[in-house]
Design a protein around this motif. Structure first.
Motif, short mmCIF file in Angstrom:
data_model
loop_
_atom_site.label_atom_id
_atom_site.label_comp_id
_atom_site.label_asym_id
_atom_site.label_seq_id
_atom_site.Cartn_x
_atom_site.Cartn_y
_atom_site.Cartn_z
N VAL A 74 -2.40 9.43 -6.54
CA VAL A 74 -1.47 8.59 -7.31
C VAL A 74 -1.63 7.09 -7.04
O VAL A 74 -0.92 6.29 -7.65
CB VAL A 74 -0.01 8.99 -7.02
N GLU A 75 -2.56 6.69 -6.16
CA GLU A 75 -2.55 5.31 -5.67
C GLU A 75 -2.75 4.26 -6.75
O GLU A 75 -2.34 3.12 -6.58
CB GLU A 75 -3.60 5.14 -4.58
N ALA A 114 8.72 1.12 -1.45
CA ALA A 114 10.01 1.75 -1.22
C ALA A 114 9.91 2.60 0.04
O ALA A 114 8.81 3.00 0.44
CB ALA A 114 10.40 2.63 -2.40
N SER A 115 11.05 2.87 0.63
CA SER A 115 11.11 3.81 1.74
C SER A 115 11.55 5.17 1.21
O SER A 115 11.93 5.31 0.04
CB SER A 115 12.08 3.33 2.81
N ARG A 154 1.12 0.51 -9.08
CA ARG A 154 1.05 -0.85 -8.57
C ARG A 154 1.30 -1.85 -9.68
O ARG A 154 0.72 -1.72 -10.76
CB ARG A 154 -0.35 -1.06 -7.95
N PRO A 155 2.17 -2.85 -9.52
CA PRO A 155 2.79 -3.26 -8.26
C PRO A 155 4.25 -2.82 -8.12
O PRO A 155 4.99 -3.43 -7.37
CB PRO A 155 2.71 -4.77 -8.36
N HIS A 156 4.69 -1.81 -8.86
CA HIS A 156 6.10 -1.44 -8.86
C HIS A 156 6.39 -0.34 -7.84
O HIS A 156 5.53 0.46 -7.50
CB HIS A 156 6.51 -0.98 -10.26
N ALA A 157 7.64 -0.30 -7.39
CA ALA A 157 8.05 0.71 -6.41
C ALA A 157 8.03 2.09 -7.05
O ALA A 157 8.39 2.27 -8.22
CB ALA A 157 9.45 0.38 -5.91
N ASP A 177 0.83 -1.20 0.00
CA ASP A 177 0.00 0.00 0.00
C ASP A 177 0.86 1.25 0.00
O ASP A 177 1.98 1.27 0.51
CB ASP A 177 -0.91 0.01 1.23
N TRP A 178 0.32 2.31 -0.55
CA TRP A 178 0.96 3.61 -0.48
C TRP A 178 1.00 4.09 0.96
O TRP A 178 0.09 3.84 1.75
CB TRP A 178 0.18 4.62 -1.31
#
Length: 324
Positions: A15-16, A41-42, A20-23, A4-5
């Motif tokens: 942007v949600e 991603a962080s 998906r499903p990429h970082a 999840d975002w």
């Protein structure tokens, strides 16, 4: 990867469904607030920013001119060992910065067609050259007409020439001028746990586009925190080399170019921007300088994010009614 975002709720809602499903990671700065959202991603995950590297190189070049290290009329052979390489040594830094040098996109001696085939078939990095190898590839290059022609080679040479003028490597120059968060890895072995793997448009993992030579044109990596801080410094006027954003020539009809940065009108507003695309990543940065709004989009998949970037910039730019 499916998660999840996280981050600013308004930005997440906008942007949600985009990645998906990429970082991916997105940052928006407006006069009211700063927003960040990530998926897969962080805020410390490193993306290839690809040709946004050219915008950074343009600022490093303009900073060097402002410090008197170089001028727009400085030619490459004054800074790089190109005395016996033919016409390429006579190319000026000013012409490189606006893609009007007459250089090709890539040198023929690099064998770009063969490399591109290996990239398409096996996902290999088509770059990876050292600076010495890049300079060797420029032997005997003949210049074309000095009309606008987008050139990766041109910005590779520009960045390394400016670094030589500053007595530095390109990576160190970039960090000295624009901040410590930018990474310019030479080899895949230089990557760490924070460096994301990028994916092609059909979901295949792609080799990292790393290399000493390519760094000024497309080999820079950064996380969203670094890019948001950079964007903030551009908007508030504290970044060095800001004149790179000011258009000094026409790139295409109704499109201006500064040092790497592109300016065009979008929905009646002048927007200054650059995008990027590598084998497994896509990126976009854009600013409405009059409104004080900017957007960065980083994605670990080879799929254009230009439309999203322009949409977000419009969506989060205050209207004249809301600011009156």
């Amino acid at each position: 990867m499916k998660t999840d975002w996280t981050g600013d709720a308004d930005l997440v809602r906008s942007v949600e469904r985009a990645f998906r499903p990429h970082a991916a990671a997105v940052a928006v700065i407006s006069p009211e607030r700063e927003r960040t959202a990530t998926i897969g991603a962080s805020r410390g995950s490193f993306f290839e920013i690809a040709s946004i590297s050219k915008a950074l190189t343009g600022m490093a070049y303009r900073d060097a001119t402002e410090r008197g290290l170089v001028s727009p009329t400085t030619v490459l052979r004054e800074l790089l060992p190109l005395e016996d390489h033919g016409q390429v040594g006579s190319v000026s830094l000013g012409s490189l910065a606006i893609h009007r040098s007459g250089l090709p996109g890539l040198p023929r001696r690099m064998q770009p067609l063969r490399r591109n085939l290996r990239f398409l078939l096996r996902g290999e990095n088509p770059y990876g050259d050292s600076l010495v190898e890049l300079l060797d590839q420029t032997h005997g290059l003949r210049l074309g007409a000095p009309r606008p022609k987008y050139s990766n080679l041109g910005f590779q040479l520009l960045g390394h020439a400016v670094a030589k003028a500053a007595g530095s490597s390109y990576g160190q120059l970039l960090r000295d001028v624009l901040g410590p968060g930018f990474s310019t890895p030479f080899h895949a072995e230089d990557l760490g746990e924070a460096d994301l793997t990028g994916y092609g448009r059909f979901g295949r993992p792609m080799a990292a586009w790393v290399g000493e030579a390519v760094a000024p044109a497309g080999g820079v990596r950064a996380d969203i925190s670094t890019m948001r801080g950079f964007l903030r410094s551009v908007l508030d006027g504290t970044a060095r080399g800001l004149s790179a954003l000011d258009p000094v020539a026409e790139f295409t009809p109704r499109v201006g170019i500064g040092a790497g940065w592109i300016t065009l009108e979008h929905r009646g507003r002048p927007i200054t921007w650059h995008n990027g695309a590598s084998g497994g990543f896509s990126s976009w940065i854009g600013l409405d300088r009059e409104a004080g709004t900017g957007v960065v989009v980083l994605s670990a998949v080879h799929r254009s994010v230009d439309r999203l970037g322009f949409r977000l910039l419009t969506e989060f730019t205050p209207t004249s009614e809301s600011t009156s």
